[in-house]
Structures are given as structure tokens and as C-alpha cells.
Design a protein around this motif. Structure first.
Motif, short mmCIF file in Angstrom:
data_model
loop_
_atom_site.label_atom_id
_atom_site.label_comp_id
_atom_site.label_asym_id
_atom_site.label_seq_id
_atom_site.Cartn_x
_atom_site.Cartn_y
_atom_site.Cartn_z
N GLY A 33 10.71 2.15 5.52
CA GLY A 33 11.50 3.17 4.84
C GLY A 33 11.91 2.74 3.44
N LEU A 34 12.10 1.44 3.30
CA LEU A 34 12.46 0.86 2.01
C LEU A 34 11.43 1.26 0.95
CD1 LEU A 34 14.73 -1.17 1.36
CD2 LEU A 34 13.04 -2.97 1.47
N GLY A 35 10.16 1.09 1.30
CA GLY A 35 9.08 1.43 0.39
C GLY A 35 9.04 2.92 0.10
N VAL A 36 9.21 3.73 1.15
CA VAL A 36 9.05 5.18 1.01
C VAL A 36 10.16 5.80 0.15
CG1 VAL A 36 9.03 7.36 2.29
CG2 VAL A 36 7.78 5.41 3.14
N ILE A 37 11.38 5.29 0.29
CA ILE A 37 12.49 5.87 -0.47
C ILE A 37 12.59 5.26 -1.87
CG2 ILE A 37 15.01 6.03 -0.59
CD1 ILE A 37 13.93 7.99 1.34
N VAL A 38 12.35 3.95 -1.97
CA VAL A 38 12.48 3.29 -3.27
C VAL A 38 11.31 3.68 -4.18
CG1 VAL A 38 12.50 1.05 -4.45
CG2 VAL A 38 13.87 1.38 -2.39
N GLY A 39 10.14 3.93 -3.59
CA GLY A 39 8.95 4.28 -4.35
C GLY A 39 9.13 5.39 -5.37
N PRO A 40 9.59 6.59 -4.93
CA PRO A 40 9.73 7.70 -5.89
C PRO A 40 10.68 7.40 -7.04
CG PRO A 40 9.88 8.51 -3.65
CD PRO A 40 9.87 7.02 -3.55
N THR A 41 11.72 6.57 -6.79
CA THR A 41 12.67 6.27 -7.87
C THR A 41 12.21 5.08 -8.70
OG1 THR A 41 13.99 5.38 -6.05
CG2 THR A 41 14.85 7.30 -7.13
N LEU A 42 11.28 4.29 -8.16
CA LEU A 42 10.73 3.16 -8.92
C LEU A 42 9.71 3.67 -9.94
CD1 LEU A 42 11.10 0.07 -8.61
CD2 LEU A 42 8.99 0.04 -7.28
N GLY A 43 9.06 4.81 -9.61
CA GLY A 43 8.01 5.37 -10.48
C GLY A 43 8.45 5.64 -11.90
N PRO A 44 9.52 6.45 -12.12
CA PRO A 44 9.91 6.79 -13.50
C PRO A 44 10.26 5.58 -14.39
CG PRO A 44 10.86 8.35 -11.97
CD PRO A 44 10.24 7.27 -11.13
N PRO A 45 11.09 4.59 -13.92
CA PRO A 45 11.37 3.46 -14.83
C PRO A 45 10.12 2.65 -15.17
CG PRO A 45 12.39 3.05 -12.69
CD PRO A 45 11.90 4.48 -12.69
N CYS A 99 0.83 -1.22 0.00
CA CYS A 99 0.00 0.00 0.00
C CYS A 99 0.86 1.26 0.00
CB CYS A 99 -0.92 0.00 1.22
SG CYS A 99 -2.16 -1.29 1.14
N ALA A 100 1.94 1.25 0.81
CA ALA A 100 2.84 2.42 0.84
C ALA A 100 3.46 2.64 -0.54
CB ALA A 100 3.92 2.22 1.89
N LEU A 101 3.85 1.53 -1.18
CA LEU A 101 4.46 1.62 -2.51
C LEU A 101 3.45 2.12 -3.56
CD1 LEU A 101 6.82 -1.46 -2.93
CD2 LEU A 101 7.43 0.92 -3.26
N LEU A 102 2.23 1.60 -3.47
CA LEU A 102 1.16 2.05 -4.39
C LEU A 102 1.06 3.56 -4.34
CD1 LEU A 102 -2.10 -0.10 -4.03
CD2 LEU A 102 -0.80 0.33 -6.10
N GLU A 103 1.00 4.08 -3.11
CA GLU A 103 0.81 5.51 -2.89
C GLU A 103 1.98 6.31 -3.45
OE1 GLU A 103 0.14 9.20 -1.85
OE2 GLU A 103 1.91 8.40 -0.92
N ILE A 104 3.19 5.87 -3.13
CA ILE A 104 4.37 6.68 -3.46
C ILE A 104 4.76 6.55 -4.93
CG2 ILE A 104 6.81 7.01 -2.97
CD1 ILE A 104 6.15 6.25 -0.14
N VAL A 105 4.67 5.33 -5.47
CA VAL A 105 5.00 5.14 -6.89
C VAL A 105 4.10 6.04 -7.74
CG1 VAL A 105 4.91 3.50 -8.81
CG2 VAL A 105 5.99 2.83 -6.67
N ASP A 106 2.83 6.17 -7.31
CA ASP A 106 1.89 6.98 -8.07
C ASP A 106 2.21 8.47 -8.04
OD1 ASP A 106 0.06 4.78 -8.84
OD2 ASP A 106 -1.25 6.48 -9.21
N THR A 107 3.03 8.89 -7.07
CA THR A 107 3.43 10.30 -7.02
C THR A 107 4.35 10.63 -8.18
OG1 THR A 107 3.42 10.02 -4.61
CG2 THR A 107 4.34 12.06 -5.44
#
Length: 526
Positions: free
Chosen positions: A146-158, A24-32
Motif C-alpha cells: 500500500g505504501l507504494g500505491v499511495i505514495v506513488g501518485p504523490t511522488l510523481g509530480p515532485p 515495479c508497483a512504483l514504476l507503474e503508479i509514478v508514471d500515472t
């Protein structure tokens, strides 16, 4: 307030809850950030301007920032499991509606509602993970989150780049649907709600506080996003929303300090460490989302990379951060002062920015970015968990949940400010650099004349008539100037972002740490 022990889980049940919360955290952050690389396609497809399509990012951020401070209170009202599940369902439905949007403003409205659903996922998933682990494993629990929160924003673009290049932009929203359905079912099956005292009566609900918070944040975001395009205070709308934001903020503070049951507990900010932590969270968001925004933009608009190439560039940094997280969790458990780790993280982020400042050219190679982004990955790893634990280290009981909401909100706000201010700053600097470069291009200058003649002959060799070739030569020169001005603007962003992080280091070192007591983040983090 609630029965703590009943929330600690063991074995496979804890694994399932942890995976659900991170999902859920990843869903939220990747979508940013996933939409960053799809903005061009959306603009073309929906017939929107670049400013209008920017609202796809902004509306989501506003929805996030409005809901995050209310999360603790809403969990008490409806029960945490129910609130979490409803937020996932809302997020999932809006993902479907975003993909089906037929015009830009429809998409913006659905993105806003999606942001309202998504904001709850972030803070609540942090709480669920923390409370599922016994006290001695809380540092590791924070590392996992924290893994999800930090990796999320950088996972989004690729991820966004791959989808845009191989499918079409609506699929960046559709991929949320199966994950959302699974997460909602797992939440209803496995997540427990704490026992809360009593719900607020309807007359105790801080409706005015909710309205003032939404008005303040929404108006501020509008001013930040549209200010540059509308010439700031020369525009009536910008002036109106700036005044609305200021008055809204003033009355919101007054309301929250005087109402018997405020939506946001401002008194918790009396705690010195939390005050510093909220400022650091803001700066972290500024750097994290700001750099995630400009690097794909630079590589696509200036270097001409595809969306997927731009996104893949960020992957090594994400992997580095992921690798760092458990190590930092262990260091904190062993009692290393948080402020030392935060200072080191800020120093590394400064190094990353200065490196970027040095290597940017109109044709930088892909290899030049690798080690620079690895340094960013290590820096981000050193910043996230220590800032969170430093913020909450001297809070007790129910205050911890309120503190977590503040740091979450400030990180999101920092990201919104970062993207808006960087966009404005770059537009200004671009104009300045362009006029400076143009003033140095004197047609009577022998070097300039020689270059124009050389380009004219090159075009004539391709079969162009002399006058068309001359016009094309001037256009090429203008294009080169525009490109150089853009690169210099990106360089300025890196330079000032680095200086901002460097200035913060002495202030972080002055904060009193809490190294003797191991971090316990459990109590009442709703």
C-alpha cells in the motif's frame, strides 16, 4: 489450484522479492502522475493542443484498465514469473519510445502500450508480495504494498517537476529504463511461479470477451475525455462512442456470464463486501487521482509556481501516508473493523476538501497548504489498506485473485473518471462564474470606472499613451475576472469532492465487517 507453501520466502530472498515488487508497483503508479507537471512542456515541444496532450494521461489509463482484469488469467496462461517479466520489459521499452516520440500521436500510442505493460505490474506485484509472506504477516505485507500505491501518485509530480525544470521532459520516461532492467533481471532470478492446473486451449480463450472489454473501456474513456471539448452529444463521434460503450458493456456482461471460461469472473461480485469494496475503490481512485491532478494544476496555472514547486508541495502528505501505513497494518492485525478505519479516512478527506475550499484565492501562500495536505495524507493512509482488506475479507481461494483484479481496475477507472469529470466540470463552472462576474462589471458603475481610471493612470505613468493605457486597463480587468472565475471553479471541485466522500460514510458503516478472522489474502491471488 496451486501449491501455496512453496511460495512463502524467508530472509534475504524475501527482502529482494519485496523490493522488486514494490519497485515495479512504483514504476507503474509514478508514471500515472509524473507526466501531469510536464504537459505544458510536451505541448510546446510537440506542437499539440491542451486536449491532445491530455491523451498522454488518458491513453496510459486506458491501457491499464483494459489489462488489469485479465492479469489473473494471463498469469495462468504464461506462468506468473514470465508474464511479470515480459510486462516489465514491455513497460521499459515503451518508456524509451515515449521519450523519443517525435509527435503527439506517436507519444499517445507508446503511452497506451506502456499502460498495457504497466497494468500487470500493479496487481501481480501485490500478489507476489502477499504470497511471499506467511499468513500471520499478511496485514504488514499489504501495508508495504500500500505504501507504494499511495505514495506513488504523490511522488510523481515532485519528481516530474525536478526533471522538467533541470533536464527536459523525455527524461521523465528515460529514468524508468535502468529501474526496469534491474527489476526484470531480479524477477527472472528470484520470483517463483505457482503451479497452475492447466492452461486454456486456444479455443477456450475468451477472445470476444477481451475485445468487448477493450471496446467498452476505450469508448467510455474517449467520451469522458473529449465530451467537453466536442460539446457532448451534439458531436457525432461522442454519440457513436457513447452507444459503443453502452452496447459493449451489455454484451460483455452477457458474454462473461455465459462463456465456459470467461476472461473476467463476474460471479465473484455476488459477494456483498466485494461489491461495496469495488465501489469504494472507485471513489478512492476518484479522490486520489482527482486531487493529485488539480492541486499542481491550480498552483501552476493560477499561482504561477514552477513544476518543481508544485510537485514538492505534495511531498509532506506522501511522507505522512508512508508513516501511517505500518500503523494501519498493525491495527488491522489487531482486529479493528475495516469499516471504522475507512469511515475515518473518508471523514478526513472531507475535511481536506473543505479546507481547500476555504483557502483557495488568486494568491494563496505556500504555507496555507501544509496542514491541509497532511490531513489528506492521513486520510489516504486510512482508506487504502482497509478498503482492500474489506473487499477481500469474505472471499476464499481463487476468488481472492479475481477480487483483487476488480478493486485494482475500479481504482484506476475511478482515477480516469475523476480527471475527466473534474476537467469537464471546471470548464463548465468557469464559463458560468465568468459570465456572472462580467454581468456585475458595469462600466457606468462608479467603482468600476474608478478602478479602470486608476489602472489607466498607472500605465500612463509607465510611459504609455492614453488610449493604449485604457486598453491595457480593460485587459488587466479581464485577466483579473478570468483568474477569479478559475479560482471559483477550483473551489467548486473541492466542495463537491468533499460532499461525495461525506455521503459515503453511512454506507460504509452499514457493511458487515470480518473482524474476528484475521486477514488472509494469500490464496490464489495470481
Amino acid at each position: 489450484m496451486q501449491q501455496q507453501n512453496s511460495l512463502v520466502e524467508y530472509g534475504s530472498r524475501r527482502v529482494i522479492i519485496t523490493i522488486t515488487a514494490i519497485m515495479c508497483a512504483l514504476l507503474e503508479i509514478v508514471d500515472t502522475t509524473i507526466v501531469n507537471v510536464a504537459l505544458n512542456d510536451m505541448r510546446g515541444n510537440l506542437g499539440a493542443t491542451m486536449t491532445e496532450v491530455g491523451w498522454v494521461i488518458t491513453a496510459y489509463a486506458i491501457g491499464n484498465v483494459i489489462i488489469v482484469p485479465m492479469t489473473s488469467w494471463l498469469s495462468q496462461q504464461f506462468g506468473r514469473r514470465n508474464y511479470f517479466a515480459v510486462s516489465i520489459v514491455l513497460f521499459t521499452i515503451c518508456s524509451f519510445l515515449c521519450g523519443n516520440a517525435t509527435n503527439i500521436w506517436e507519444l499517445v500510442i507508446f503511452r497506451f502500450i506502456q499502460g498495457v505493460g504497466g497494468g500487470a505490474l500493479l496487481v501481480t506485484s501485490q500478489t507476489i508480495i502477499t504470497e511471499s509472506y506467511p499468513a500471520e504477516k499478511r496485514g504488514m505485507a499489504q501495508a508495504i504494498y500500500g505504501l507504494g500505491v499511495i505514495v506513488g501518485p504523490t511522488l510523481g509530480p515532485p519528481l516530474g517537476g525536478y526533471i522538467v525544470d533541470n533536464f527536459s521532459w523525455p527524461y521523465i520516461f528515460y529514468i524508468n529504463i535502468p529501474i526496469g532492467i534491474i527489476a526484470a533481471l531480479l524477477t527472472l532470478q528470484f520470483v517463483k511461479s505457482p503451479k497452475y492446473s492447466e492452461k486454456s486451449k486456444t479455443r477456450d480463450i475468451d477472445w470476444l470477451g477481451i475485445f468487448l472489454l477493450a471496446a467498452t473501456v476505450g469508448s467510455l474513456q474517449y467520451v469522458l475525455e473529449r465530451g467537453q471539448d466536442d460539446d457532448w452529444f451534439a458531436s457525432r463521434e461522442i454519440t457513436f462512442f457513447a452507444v459503443a460503450s453502452f452496447l459493449g458493456f451489455f454484451f460483455f456482461i452477457w458474454r462473461e456470464l455465459t462463456f465456459r471460461n470467461p476472461i473476467v469472473q463476474l460471479r465473484v461480485l455476488k459477494n456483498g463486501n466485494l461489491r461495496v469494496g469495488t465501489i469504494l475503490s472507485f471513489i478512492l481512485g476518484f479522490g486520489l487521482y482527482g486531487s493529485t491532478f488539480i492541486i499542481p494544476l491550480y498552483t501552476q496555472s493560477t499561482l504561477g509556481w514552477t513544476a518543481q514547486q508544485a510537485g514538492m508541495l505534495m511531498v509532506p502528505a506522501s511522507i505522512t501516508t508512508a508513516f501511517m501505513m505500518p500503523i494501519i497494518g498493525q491495527l488491522l492485525q489487531k482486529g479493528v473493523p475495516q469499516q471504522y478505519l475507512v469511515s475515518l479516512g473518508m471523514l478526513l478527506f472531507f475535511v481536506f476538501c473543505m479546507w481547500g475550499y476555504k483557502i483557495l484565492t488568486p494568491d494563496t501562500s505556500e504555507d496555507a497548504f501544509f496542514w491541509m495536505l497532511i490531513v489528506r495524507g492521513v486520510g489516504m493512509g486510512l482508506l487504502f489498506i482497509p478498503i482492500t482488506t474489506l473487499s477481500l475479507s469474505t472471499l476464499k481461494g481463487q476468488q481472492i485473485g479475481q477480487g483483487a483484479s476488480f478493486t485494482g481496475m475500479m481504482r484506476q477507472l475511478g482515477g480516469s473518471f475523476g480527471v475527466a469529470m473534474i476537467t469537464t466540470f471546471m470548464a463548465r463552472r468557469n464559463m458560468d462564474h465568468r459570465s456572472t462576474l462580467v454581468s456585475k462589471l458595469n462600466v457606468t458603475d462608479p467603482d468600476v470606472a474608478q478602478r479602470v481610471t486608476g489602472m489607466q493612470h498607472a500605465f500612463m505613468a509607465k510611459g504609455m499613451p492614453a488610449n493604449t493605457a485604457l486598453s491595457s486597463a480593460y485587459k488587466s480587468l479581464d485577466y483579473a475576472v478570468t483568474k477569479q472565475a478559475a479560482v471559483m471553479s477550483y473551489m467548486d471541485v473541492f466542495y463537491y469532492l468533499g460532499i461525495l466522500f461525506l455521503i459515503c460514510i453511512p454506507f460504509v458503516l452499514m457493511v458487515k465487517g470480518n473482524k474476528a478472522k484475521k486477514m488472509d489474502m494469500s490464496e490464489a491471488m495470481h
